[in-house]
Write an enzyme that holds these catalytic residues in place. Structure first.
Site, mmCIF file in Angstrom:
data_model
loop_
_atom_site.group_PDB
_atom_site.id
_atom_site.type_symbol
_atom_site.label_atom_id
_atom_site.label_comp_id
_atom_site.label_asym_id
_atom_site.label_seq_id
_atom_site.Cartn_x
_atom_site.Cartn_y
_atom_site.Cartn_z
ATOM 1 N N GLU A 58 63.637 34.482 12.403
ATOM 2 C CA GLU A 58 63.891 35.354 14.129
ATOM 3 C C GLU A 58 64.814 34.884 14.699
ATOM 4 O O GLU A 58 65.452 35.602 14.750
ATOM 5 C CB GLU A 58 62.422 34.953 14.572
ATOM 6 C CG GLU A 58 60.954 35.200 13.785
ATOM 7 C CD GLU A 58 60.215 34.558 12.509
ATOM 8 O OE1 GLU A 58 61.268 34.041 12.230
ATOM 9 O OE2 GLU A 58 59.466 34.597 12.816
ATOM 10 N N CYS A 89 56.510 31.812 14.110
ATOM 11 C CA CYS A 89 56.359 30.488 14.259
ATOM 12 C C CYS A 89 56.038 30.281 15.864
ATOM 13 O O CYS A 89 56.985 31.244 16.203
ATOM 14 C CB CYS A 89 56.622 29.602 13.899
ATOM 15 S SG CYS A 89 58.562 28.700 14.583
HETATM 16 N N1 THU Z 1 59.624 30.054 9.001
HETATM 17 C C1 THU Z 1 60.410 31.132 9.468
HETATM 18 O O1 THU Z 1 61.692 31.512 8.651
HETATM 19 N N2 THU Z 1 59.435 31.748 10.182
HETATM 20 C C2 THU Z 1 58.776 31.531 10.586
HETATM 21 O O2 THU Z 1 58.553 32.338 11.786
HETATM 22 C C3 THU Z 1 57.650 30.131 10.340
HETATM 23 C C4 THU Z 1 58.237 29.657 9.907
HETATM 24 C C5 THU Z 1 60.358 29.553 7.803
HETATM 25 C C6 THU Z 1 60.492 28.494 7.666
HETATM 26 C C7 THU Z 1 60.457 27.121 6.684
HETATM 27 O O3 THU Z 1 62.217 28.071 6.113
HETATM 28 C C8 THU Z 1 59.622 28.174 6.241
HETATM 29 O O4 THU Z 1 59.379 29.700 7.173
HETATM 30 C C9 THU Z 1 58.579 27.665 5.620
HETATM 31 O O5 THU Z 1 58.100 26.994 6.584
#
Ligand code: THU
Length: 145
Positions: A58, A89
């Site tokens: 994001e 997240c």
């Molecule tokens: N991740 C995202 O790309 N977006 C989110 O909103 C949550 C987590 C990614 C970060 C990491 O590379 C993987 O997901 C596991 O946490």
């Protein structure tokens, strides 16, 4: 956001997901944002051997939009694999809140199940978002128009 934009947004997120750099978590994420100019910018998660330096999809999408000159995000979509839809997240919700209004739609879907995308507003996912407003303890900071 009309139906065509919704489809384009989800497709862009799904395409970007293929470019995810996720050799550590193996959790590949794609995201896309629709700007007020009607353009779509995408991002994928970019992990790092120093794990804490990982950037979420994001935030990469928001950065791509900003770097291209956009200043407002009208809607966003997030795609990932797995049994659960990828709710963004907390850090990414806050970053989106910098550029998007509380009523901006946020689509979350599992890859290959775009028709079953769940839709929330940013305000639902991040109620009472922290935003600096001119004259409200923000010193001279003014949100850009
Ligand atoms: N991740 C995202 O790309 N977006 C989110 O909103 C949550 C987590 C990614 C970060 C990491 O590379 C993987 O997901 C596991 O946490």
């Amino acid at each position: 956001m009309n139906l065509a934009q919704r489809t384009r947004l989800l497709d862009a997120a799904e395409r970007a997901q293929r470019n995810a750099h996720a050799p550590y978590s193996h959790y590949r994420v794609g995201a896309a944002v629709l700007t007020d100019g009607g353009k779509i910018y995408a991002g994928c998660n970019v992990e790092n051997a120093s794990y804490g330096l990982t950037i979420c999809a994001e935030r990469v999408a928001v950065g791509a939009a900003l770097a291209a000159g956009a200043r407002r995000v009208r809607a966003a979509a997030v795609i990932a694999d797995g049994p659960d839809v990828p709710y963004p997240c907390g850090a990414c919700r806050q970053v989106l809140a910098e550029f998007a209004a509380d009523d901006a739609p946020l689509l979350v879907a599992r890859r290959g199940h775009l028709r079953q995308a769940e839709e929330f507003t940013l305000g639902e996912l991040l109620p009472h978002a922290f935003r600096l407003r001119a004259g409200k303890g923000a010193g001279n900071l003014k949100p850009e128009t």
